[in-house]
Design an enzyme around this catalytic site. Sequence first.
Site, PDB file in Angstrom:
ATOM      1  N   ALA A  13      65.927  53.913  26.210  1.00 56.37           N
ATOM      2  CA  ALA A  13      65.442  55.148  24.477  1.00 56.37           C
ATOM      3  C   ALA A  13      65.265  56.724  25.314  1.00 56.37           C
ATOM      4  O   ALA A  13      65.809  57.058  24.152  1.00 56.37           O
ATOM      5  CB  ALA A  13      64.487  55.006  24.163  1.00 56.37           C
ATOM      6  N   GLY A 203      56.222  50.542  22.824  1.00 55.25           N
ATOM      7  CA  GLY A 203      57.340  51.120  23.484  1.00 55.25           C
ATOM      8  C   GLY A 203      57.582  52.683  24.218  1.00 55.25           C
ATOM      9  O   GLY A 203      58.161  52.809  24.506  1.00 55.25           O
ATOM     10  N   LYS A 221      52.962  62.347  38.227  1.00 58.93           N
ATOM     11  CA  LYS A 221      53.182  63.517  36.334  1.00 58.93           C
ATOM     12  C   LYS A 221      52.936  64.962  36.743  1.00 58.93           C
ATOM     13  O   LYS A 221      52.931  65.782  36.915  1.00 58.93           O
ATOM     14  CB  LYS A 221      52.867  63.228  34.865  1.00 58.93           C
ATOM     15  CG  LYS A 221      53.561  62.561  34.473  1.00 58.93           C
ATOM     16  CD  LYS A 221      53.285  61.927  32.871  1.00 58.93           C
ATOM     17  CE  LYS A 221      54.241  60.909  32.841  1.00 58.93           C
ATOM     18  NZ  LYS A 221      53.666  59.636  31.410  1.00 58.93           N
TER      19      LYS A 221
HETATM   20  N1  HSE Z   1      54.211  55.557  29.540  1.00 58.68           N
HETATM   21  C1  HSE Z   1      54.143  56.786  29.988  1.00 58.68           C
HETATM   22  C2  HSE Z   1      52.941  57.316  28.877  1.00 58.68           C
HETATM   23  C3  HSE Z   1      55.430  57.437  29.491  1.00 58.68           C
HETATM   24  O1  HSE Z   1      52.204  56.341  28.102  1.00 58.68           O
HETATM   25  O2  HSE Z   1      52.152  58.663  29.040  1.00 58.68           O
HETATM   26  C4  HSE Z   1      55.898  58.411  28.984  1.00 58.68           C
HETATM   27  O3  HSE Z   1      56.453  59.099  30.401  1.00 58.68           O
END
Ligand code: HSE
Length: 332
Positions: A13, A203, A221
Amino acid sequence: MKVVRISIIGFGAVGQGVARSILAKKEFLNDQGIDLCVVGIADSGGCTVDNQGIDLNSALEKKKQTGTIAAGRESVFELISNIEHEIVVEATPTNIENGEPGLSNMLAAFKSGKHIVTSNKGPLALRFSELKEAAEDNGVLFRYEATVGGAVPIFNLIHEDLAGNTVLGIEGILNGTTNYILTRMAEERLPYELVLKEAQELGIAETDPTYDVEGIDSACKLVIIANSVFGKNATYRDVKVTGITKITPEALELASKNNYVVKLVCEAGNGNLTVAPRLVPKRHPLAVGGTLNVASIMTDLAGRITISGKGAGSVETASSILSDILYLVKNS
Ligand code: HSE
Protein backbone atom coordinates in the site's frame (compact mmCIF):
# COMPACT_ATOMS: atom_id res chain seq x y z
CA MET A 1 16.16 19.87 -14.32
CA LYS A 2 17.63 18.07 -11.29
CA VAL A 3 17.15 14.35 -11.83
CA VAL A 4 16.97 12.40 -8.56
CA ARG A 5 17.07 8.63 -8.81
CA ILE A 6 15.03 6.60 -6.36
CA SER A 7 14.33 2.98 -5.55
CA ILE A 8 11.14 1.83 -3.84
CA ILE A 9 11.73 -1.21 -1.66
CA GLY A 10 8.39 -2.73 -0.68
CA PHE A 11 5.53 -2.29 -3.13
CA GLY A 12 2.47 -2.74 -0.92
CA ALA A 13 0.00 0.00 0.00
CA VAL A 14 2.72 2.52 0.93
CA GLY A 15 5.14 1.76 -1.93
CA GLN A 16 2.32 1.97 -4.46
CA GLY A 17 1.12 5.19 -2.80
CA VAL A 18 4.60 6.64 -3.38
CA ALA A 19 4.51 5.62 -7.06
CA ARG A 20 1.02 7.15 -7.46
CA SER A 21 2.07 10.36 -5.74
CA ILE A 22 5.17 10.72 -7.92
CA LEU A 23 2.96 10.29 -10.98
CA ALA A 24 0.31 12.72 -9.68
CA LYS A 25 2.87 15.38 -8.78
CA LYS A 26 5.08 15.05 -11.87
CA GLU A 27 4.25 18.45 -13.35
CA PHE A 28 4.23 20.13 -9.95
CA LEU A 29 7.75 18.80 -9.30
CA ASN A 30 8.97 19.56 -12.82
CA ASP A 31 7.86 23.16 -12.32
CA GLN A 32 10.27 23.27 -9.36
CA GLY A 33 13.05 21.84 -11.54
CA ILE A 34 12.85 18.36 -9.97
CA ASP A 35 12.48 15.06 -11.80
CA LEU A 36 12.00 12.04 -9.53
CA CYS A 37 13.11 9.01 -11.52
CA VAL A 38 12.36 5.57 -10.07
CA VAL A 39 15.12 3.22 -11.24
CA GLY A 40 14.23 0.16 -9.16
CA ILE A 41 11.23 -1.36 -7.38
CA ALA A 42 11.27 -4.44 -5.16
CA ASP A 43 8.54 -6.49 -3.56
CA SER A 44 8.60 -9.87 -1.85
CA GLY A 45 8.53 -11.59 -5.28
CA GLY A 46 11.63 -9.86 -6.68
CA CYS A 47 12.80 -6.68 -8.39
CA THR A 48 12.43 -4.66 -11.52
CA VAL A 49 15.21 -2.30 -12.58
CA ASP A 50 15.52 0.30 -15.34
CA ASN A 51 18.36 2.79 -15.24
CA GLN A 52 16.40 5.09 -17.55
CA GLY A 53 13.40 5.14 -15.21
CA ILE A 54 10.56 2.68 -14.71
CA ASP A 55 7.17 3.46 -16.26
CA LEU A 56 5.22 3.74 -13.00
CA ASN A 57 1.79 3.31 -14.61
CA SER A 58 2.90 -0.01 -16.11
CA ALA A 59 4.51 -1.06 -12.82
CA LEU A 60 1.29 -0.37 -10.88
CA GLU A 61 -0.74 -2.23 -13.50
CA LYS A 62 1.63 -5.20 -13.44
CA LYS A 63 1.43 -5.36 -9.65
CA LYS A 64 -2.37 -5.29 -9.85
CA GLN A 65 -2.56 -7.99 -12.52
CA THR A 66 0.13 -10.40 -11.31
CA GLY A 67 0.61 -9.56 -7.63
CA THR A 68 4.32 -8.86 -8.07
CA ILE A 69 6.67 -6.42 -9.73
CA ALA A 70 9.38 -9.05 -10.25
CA ALA A 71 11.02 -8.91 -13.68
CA GLY A 72 14.81 -8.80 -13.43
CA ARG A 73 17.33 -11.10 -11.81
CA GLU A 74 18.72 -8.67 -9.25
CA SER A 75 18.25 -9.39 -5.57
CA VAL A 76 16.99 -6.56 -3.41
CA PHE A 77 20.54 -6.09 -2.03
CA GLU A 78 21.96 -5.84 -5.55
CA LEU A 79 19.31 -3.27 -6.39
CA ILE A 80 20.04 -1.23 -3.25
CA SER A 81 23.83 -1.54 -3.40
CA ASN A 82 24.79 -1.83 -7.07
CA ILE A 83 22.26 0.19 -9.04
CA GLU A 84 23.22 3.87 -9.16
CA HIS A 85 20.71 6.07 -7.38
CA GLU A 86 20.51 8.59 -4.57
CA ILE A 87 17.51 7.71 -2.40
CA VAL A 88 16.13 4.39 -1.16
CA VAL A 89 12.47 4.54 -0.09
CA GLU A 90 12.21 1.66 2.37
CA ALA A 91 8.52 0.72 2.61
CA THR A 92 8.59 -2.96 3.54
CA PRO A 93 6.13 -4.05 6.28
CA THR A 94 6.89 -3.42 9.94
CA ASN A 95 8.35 -6.36 11.82
CA ILE A 96 8.91 -5.66 15.49
CA GLU A 97 10.50 -9.03 16.30
CA ASN A 98 13.80 -8.34 14.53
CA GLY A 99 13.12 -5.39 12.21
CA GLU A 100 13.73 -7.43 9.06
CA PRO A 101 13.88 -7.09 6.13
CA GLY A 102 13.82 -3.32 6.64
CA LEU A 103 16.81 -3.23 8.98
CA SER A 104 19.19 -4.97 6.55
CA ASN A 105 17.83 -2.93 3.64
CA MET A 106 18.51 0.32 5.48
CA LEU A 107 22.02 -0.69 6.57
CA ALA A 108 22.83 -1.80 2.99
CA ALA A 109 21.60 1.55 1.65
CA PHE A 110 23.73 3.55 4.10
CA LYS A 111 26.77 1.40 3.38
CA SER A 112 26.46 2.08 -0.34
CA GLY A 113 26.09 5.84 0.23
CA LYS A 114 22.33 6.20 -0.29
CA HIS A 115 19.89 8.27 1.73
CA ILE A 116 16.95 6.49 3.35
CA VAL A 117 13.36 7.65 3.49
CA THR A 118 11.18 5.18 5.34
CA SER A 119 7.71 4.40 6.65
CA ASN A 120 8.89 1.19 8.34
CA LYS A 121 8.58 1.43 12.15
CA GLY A 122 10.25 -1.87 13.08
CA PRO A 123 13.94 -1.03 12.57
CA LEU A 124 13.51 2.36 14.28
CA ALA A 125 11.63 0.92 17.25
CA LEU A 126 14.46 -1.59 17.79
CA ARG A 127 17.76 -0.11 16.56
CA PHE A 128 17.33 3.65 16.19
CA SER A 129 20.79 4.73 17.41
CA GLU A 130 22.59 2.17 15.27
CA LEU A 131 20.75 3.34 12.16
CA LYS A 132 21.38 7.00 12.91
CA GLU A 133 25.08 6.31 13.42
CA ALA A 134 25.29 4.22 10.24
CA ALA A 135 23.78 7.12 8.28
CA GLU A 136 26.21 9.63 9.86
CA ASP A 137 29.24 7.34 9.35
CA ASN A 138 28.42 7.09 5.65
CA GLY A 139 27.64 10.79 5.18
CA VAL A 140 24.02 10.25 4.18
CA LEU A 141 20.66 11.32 5.63
CA PHE A 142 17.99 9.27 7.37
CA ARG A 143 14.40 10.52 7.15
CA TYR A 144 11.43 8.79 8.77
CA GLU A 145 8.50 11.24 8.96
CA ALA A 146 6.12 8.55 7.67
CA THR A 147 6.84 6.14 10.54
CA VAL A 148 4.71 8.10 13.03
CA GLY A 149 1.34 9.73 12.44
CA GLY A 150 0.99 8.91 8.72
CA ALA A 151 0.42 12.26 7.02
CA VAL A 152 0.93 14.31 10.20
CA PRO A 153 4.34 16.06 10.04
CA ILE A 154 5.45 15.54 13.65
CA PHE A 155 9.23 15.31 13.18
CA ASN A 156 9.50 18.09 10.62
CA LEU A 157 7.40 20.33 12.87
CA ILE A 158 9.60 19.64 15.90
CA HIS A 159 13.01 19.59 14.21
CA GLU A 160 12.43 22.42 11.73
CA ASP A 161 9.62 24.73 12.74
CA LEU A 162 10.09 24.45 16.52
CA ALA A 163 13.88 24.24 16.26
CA GLY A 164 14.51 26.98 18.84
CA ASN A 165 12.36 25.28 21.45
CA THR A 166 13.09 22.67 24.07
CA VAL A 167 10.40 20.00 23.91
CA LEU A 168 9.21 19.33 27.45
CA GLY A 169 6.81 16.51 26.69
CA ILE A 170 4.59 15.00 24.02
CA GLU A 171 1.23 13.35 24.30
CA GLY A 172 -0.86 12.03 21.50
CA ILE A 173 -3.00 9.43 19.84
CA LEU A 174 -0.79 7.61 17.38
CA ASN A 175 -2.90 4.63 16.33
CA GLY A 176 -5.85 5.14 13.98
CA THR A 177 -7.29 1.65 14.43
CA THR A 178 -7.83 1.92 18.19
CA ASN A 179 -9.10 5.47 17.87
CA TYR A 180 -11.62 4.30 15.29
CA ILE A 181 -12.70 1.39 17.50
CA LEU A 182 -13.12 3.55 20.62
CA THR A 183 -14.98 6.26 18.67
CA ARG A 184 -17.42 3.83 17.01
CA MET A 185 -18.03 1.90 20.23
CA ALA A 186 -18.76 5.11 22.14
CA GLU A 187 -20.79 6.98 19.53
CA GLU A 188 -22.70 4.12 17.87
CA ARG A 189 -22.68 1.63 20.75
CA LEU A 190 -21.35 -1.02 18.40
CA PRO A 191 -19.61 -4.17 19.70
CA TYR A 192 -15.79 -4.34 19.76
CA GLU A 193 -15.51 -7.31 17.34
CA LEU A 194 -17.63 -5.57 14.70
CA VAL A 195 -15.71 -2.27 14.76
CA LEU A 196 -12.37 -4.06 14.75
CA LYS A 197 -13.52 -5.83 11.58
CA GLU A 198 -14.54 -2.44 10.09
CA ALA A 199 -11.07 -1.05 10.86
CA GLN A 200 -9.52 -4.05 9.10
CA GLU A 201 -11.77 -3.45 6.09
CA LEU A 202 -10.63 0.19 6.00
CA GLY A 203 -7.10 -1.17 5.54
CA ILE A 204 -5.65 0.73 8.51
CA ALA A 205 -5.20 -2.15 10.99
CA GLU A 206 -1.87 -3.97 11.15
CA THR A 207 -1.74 -7.42 9.51
CA ASP A 208 -1.89 -8.76 13.06
CA PRO A 209 -4.41 -6.38 14.70
CA THR A 210 -3.27 -7.33 18.20
CA TYR A 211 -0.37 -4.93 17.48
CA ASP A 212 -2.99 -2.17 17.34
CA VAL A 213 -5.38 -3.14 20.14
CA GLU A 214 -2.67 -4.19 22.62
CA GLY A 215 -0.95 -0.81 22.13
CA ILE A 216 2.25 -2.22 20.56
CA ASP A 217 1.98 -0.11 17.39
CA SER A 218 1.48 3.00 19.56
CA ALA A 219 4.47 1.99 21.72
CA CYS A 220 6.72 1.66 18.64
CA LYS A 221 5.72 5.14 17.47
CA LEU A 222 6.24 6.64 20.92
CA VAL A 223 9.72 5.13 21.06
CA ILE A 224 10.62 6.60 17.68
CA ILE A 225 9.49 10.01 18.98
CA ALA A 226 11.45 9.59 22.22
CA ASN A 227 14.61 8.59 20.35
CA SER A 228 14.31 11.30 17.73
CA VAL A 229 13.16 14.17 19.94
CA PHE A 230 14.65 13.38 23.35
CA GLY A 231 17.82 11.65 22.12
CA LYS A 232 16.94 8.41 23.92
CA ASN A 233 18.13 4.98 22.98
CA ALA A 234 14.86 3.24 23.83
CA THR A 235 13.14 0.28 22.24
CA TYR A 236 9.42 -0.42 22.32
CA ARG A 237 10.07 -2.80 25.23
CA ASP A 238 10.86 0.25 27.40
CA VAL A 239 7.29 1.51 27.10
CA LYS A 240 4.70 0.79 29.78
CA VAL A 241 1.80 -0.42 27.65
CA THR A 242 -1.87 -1.10 28.31
CA GLY A 243 -4.10 -1.77 25.30
CA ILE A 244 -7.83 -1.22 24.79
CA THR A 245 -9.07 -4.82 24.87
CA LYS A 246 -10.49 -4.49 28.38
CA ILE A 247 -12.48 -1.31 27.70
CA THR A 248 -16.17 -2.16 27.96
CA PRO A 249 -19.11 -0.40 26.26
CA GLU A 250 -20.38 0.38 29.79
CA ALA A 251 -17.13 2.21 30.65
CA LEU A 252 -17.39 4.26 27.46
CA GLU A 253 -21.01 5.12 28.20
CA LEU A 254 -20.24 6.18 31.75
CA ALA A 255 -17.36 8.36 30.51
CA SER A 256 -19.63 9.98 27.92
CA LYS A 257 -22.32 10.77 30.49
CA ASN A 258 -19.65 12.70 32.40
CA ASN A 259 -18.45 14.52 29.23
CA TYR A 260 -15.33 12.43 28.72
CA VAL A 261 -14.11 10.14 25.95
CA VAL A 262 -11.70 7.23 26.40
CA LYS A 263 -8.58 7.45 24.23
CA LEU A 264 -5.45 5.35 23.88
CA VAL A 265 -2.98 8.06 24.85
CA CYS A 266 0.80 7.94 24.32
CA GLU A 267 2.93 10.05 26.67
CA ALA A 268 6.62 10.88 26.59
CA GLY A 269 8.29 13.19 29.09
CA ASN A 270 10.07 13.17 32.44
CA GLY A 271 11.87 9.99 31.40
CA ASN A 272 8.57 8.08 31.17
CA LEU A 273 7.13 6.37 28.13
CA THR A 274 3.53 5.26 28.57
CA VAL A 275 0.70 4.03 26.36
CA ALA A 276 -2.62 3.58 28.16
CA PRO A 277 -6.34 4.30 27.88
CA ARG A 278 -7.11 7.67 29.48
CA LEU A 279 -10.21 9.72 30.17
CA VAL A 280 -10.04 12.85 28.02
CA PRO A 281 -12.55 15.74 28.32
CA LYS A 282 -14.73 15.89 25.19
CA ARG A 283 -13.51 19.40 24.31
CA HIS A 284 -9.80 18.66 24.90
CA PRO A 285 -7.44 18.96 21.86
CA LEU A 286 -6.67 15.22 22.18
CA ALA A 287 -10.34 14.29 21.77
CA VAL A 288 -10.13 13.64 18.01
CA GLY A 289 -12.47 11.04 16.54
CA GLY A 290 -12.41 8.22 13.99
CA THR A 291 -9.12 7.23 12.43
CA LEU A 292 -7.45 10.57 13.18
CA ASN A 293 -4.10 10.85 14.96
CA VAL A 294 -3.08 13.80 17.08
CA ALA A 295 0.15 14.97 18.70
CA SER A 296 0.32 17.66 21.34
CA ILE A 297 3.82 19.01 21.89
CA MET A 298 4.67 20.97 25.05
CA THR A 299 7.52 23.40 24.48
CA ASP A 300 9.28 26.04 26.58
CA LEU A 301 8.90 29.00 24.20
CA ALA A 302 5.91 28.19 21.99
CA GLY A 303 3.80 26.57 24.71
CA ARG A 304 1.54 23.77 23.54
CA ILE A 305 1.27 23.03 19.81
CA THR A 306 -1.26 20.42 18.70
CA ILE A 307 -1.51 18.90 15.24
CA SER A 308 -3.98 16.36 13.97
CA GLY A 309 -4.55 14.49 10.73
CA LYS A 310 -4.73 11.17 8.96
CA GLY A 311 -2.48 8.66 10.67
CA ALA A 312 -2.60 5.95 8.04
CA GLY A 313 -3.43 5.30 4.40
CA SER A 314 -1.52 4.77 1.19
CA VAL A 315 -1.41 8.28 -0.28
CA GLU A 316 -1.47 9.97 3.15
CA THR A 317 1.68 8.08 4.20
CA ALA A 318 3.20 8.81 0.78
CA SER A 319 2.65 12.52 1.53
CA SER A 320 5.19 12.28 4.35
CA ILE A 321 7.56 10.21 2.22
CA LEU A 322 7.40 12.76 -0.60
CA SER A 323 8.09 15.55 1.88
CA ASP A 324 11.19 13.70 3.12
CA ILE A 325 12.34 13.06 -0.46
CA LEU A 326 12.01 16.77 -1.26
CA TYR A 327 13.92 17.64 1.93
CA LEU A 328 16.76 15.44 0.67
CA VAL A 329 16.62 16.93 -2.80
CA LYS A 330 16.96 20.41 -1.30
CA ASN A 331 19.44 19.62 1.49
CA SER A 332 21.92 17.08 0.16
N1 HSE B 1 -2.17 0.26 12.17
C1 HSE B 1 -1.71 1.61 12.18
C2 HSE B 1 -2.78 2.50 12.71
C3 HSE B 1 -1.31 2.00 10.77
O1 HSE B 1 -3.92 2.05 12.90
O2 HSE B 1 -2.51 3.66 13.03
C4 HSE B 1 -0.45 3.23 10.67
O3 HSE B 1 0.81 3.06 11.28
